[in-house]
Design an enzyme around this catalytic site. Structure first.
Site, PDB file in Angstrom:
ATOM      1  N   ASP A   9      -3.605  -8.365   3.319  1.00 28.42           N
ATOM      2  CA  ASP A   9      -4.957  -8.606   3.821  1.00 28.42           C
ATOM      3  C   ASP A   9      -5.570  -9.690   2.948  1.00 28.42           C
ATOM      4  OD1 ASP A   9      -4.607  -6.522   5.605  1.00 28.42           O
ATOM      5  OD2 ASP A   9      -5.721  -5.072   4.404  1.00 28.42           O
TER       6      ASP A   9
ATOM      7  N   GLU B 282      -7.317  -7.656  13.584  1.00 26.20           N
ATOM      8  CA  GLU B 282      -7.886  -7.841  12.251  1.00 26.20           C
ATOM      9  C   GLU B 282      -7.618  -9.269  11.780  1.00 26.20           C
ATOM     10  OE1 GLU B 282      -6.048  -4.860   9.818  1.00 26.20           O
ATOM     11  OE2 GLU B 282      -7.171  -3.204  10.704  1.00 26.20           O
TER      12      GLU B 282
ATOM     13  N   ARG C 205       0.856  -1.196   0.000  1.00 33.22           N
ATOM     14  CA  ARG C 205       0.000   0.000   0.000  1.00 33.22           C
ATOM     15  C   ARG C 205       0.887   1.239   0.000  1.00 33.22           C
ATOM     16  NH1 ARG C 205      -3.685   0.136   5.085  1.00 33.22           N
ATOM     17  NH2 ARG C 205      -4.476  -1.723   3.993  1.00 33.22           N
TER      18      ARG C 205
ATOM     19  N   HIS D 212       1.624  -2.046   5.661  1.00 33.37           N
ATOM     20  CA  HIS D 212       1.462  -2.411   4.251  1.00 33.37           C
ATOM     21  C   HIS D 212       2.465  -1.680   3.372  1.00 33.37           C
ATOM     22  CE1 HIS D 212      -2.297  -4.826   4.065  1.00 33.37           C
ATOM     23  NE2 HIS D 212      -2.632  -4.159   5.155  1.00 33.37           N
TER      24      HIS D 212
END
Length: 265
Positions: free
Chosen positions: A155, A237, A103, A148
């Site tokens: 993910d 998460e 990311r 990320h």
């Protein structure tokens, strides 16, 4: 005549100086991806990719800055570890499906701007129904840096094979809470993990005691499979895993998500 020529030369020099200082002339080239980064598909083309941030089906309600193509990019060790996990899962009738991989920092900056805009709550009904938007930083759902961006965090979820297609999100459609029963929330071809992806709720905690039965078993299956190949789960998460040791533990990259930065790697 000499005077006129000198005037023309001075004018031309001035025009060149203006051109040199123009935004187009000074535009910086895009950051490059180090050789250690690869497209996941070049390492394992069987892993399903549903790159959410290239679509409007995000907690922002729009495509995220820096996501130009739906391609999963990771450091080579992380990609190879996913390949190993995928080989084991395929023998058991499952596949990995990635939602997000590397990311860029510009995407994280986009998250931060969105979180500070308390008037924009268009996707609250799905992604954070029980969380006040002004608490997203304090509760840890949004931060100014993301693992990320270091390239070894992913993910992901599990899909039972054969994989059924997931229908496209239609902007403006009715939103169902991300923790609603699987048949009520946005359809996803993954196994039931108890919540959808990017669900800002404590029910997303991997070991939340309210998640029982098959949903808990699915989370533990995913966690166990990835732990065995070197990934560490983020307890808050169920979908978030980081490969260790990270090749770039202290570097936050900003090259765009696109095939070009990793072409030939």
């Amino acid at each position: 005549m000499r005077t006129a020529l000198r005037a023309l030369a001075a004018t031309a020099a001035a025009l060149l100086a203006v051109t040199a200082l123009s935004p187009a002339a000074q535009a910086r080239p895009e950051p490059e991806a180090p050789e250690e980064f690869v497209a996941l598909r070049s390492v394992d083309p069987t892993i399903i990719q549903e790159m959410r941030y290239t679509t409007a089906h995000t907690f922002l309600g729009e495509r995220v800055d820096g996501y130009r193509q739906p391609v999963c990019i990771l450091t080579r060790p992380a990609a190879r570890a996913l390949h190993l996990a995928q080989k084991r899962l395929l023998r058991q009738g499952y596949s990995l499906k990635v939602y997000d991989c590397y990311r860029p920092q510009r995407a994280v900056d986009h998250f931060v701007r969105w979180a500070k805009d308390l008037d924009d709550q268009s996707m609250k009904g799905e992604f954070y129904p029980r969380v006040d938007k002004d608490r997203l930083f304090e509760d840890g759902y949004i931060a100014e840096k993301s693992g990320h961006s270091r390239g070894s965090t992913v993910d992901l979820t599990l899909v039972r094979l054969p994989a059924l297609p997931t229908r496209p999100y239609r902007p403006g459609e009715r939103l169902a809470p991300c923790f609603a029963p699987k048949g009520e929330r946005f359809p996803d071809n993954s196994v039931d993990m108890g919540t959808g992806y990017d669900c800002f709720d404590t029910l997303s905690h991997t070991d939340d005691p309210r998640i029982l039965g098959p949903q808990r078993a699915n989370r533990q299956f995913l966690k166990r499979t990835l732990t065995e190949v070197g990934f560490v789960n983020l307890p808050e998460e169920w979908w978030h895993f980081t490969f260790r040791p990270e090749p770039f533990p202290d570097t936050y990259f900003d090259f765009p998500v696109h095939r070009r930065p990793v072409a030939g790697h």
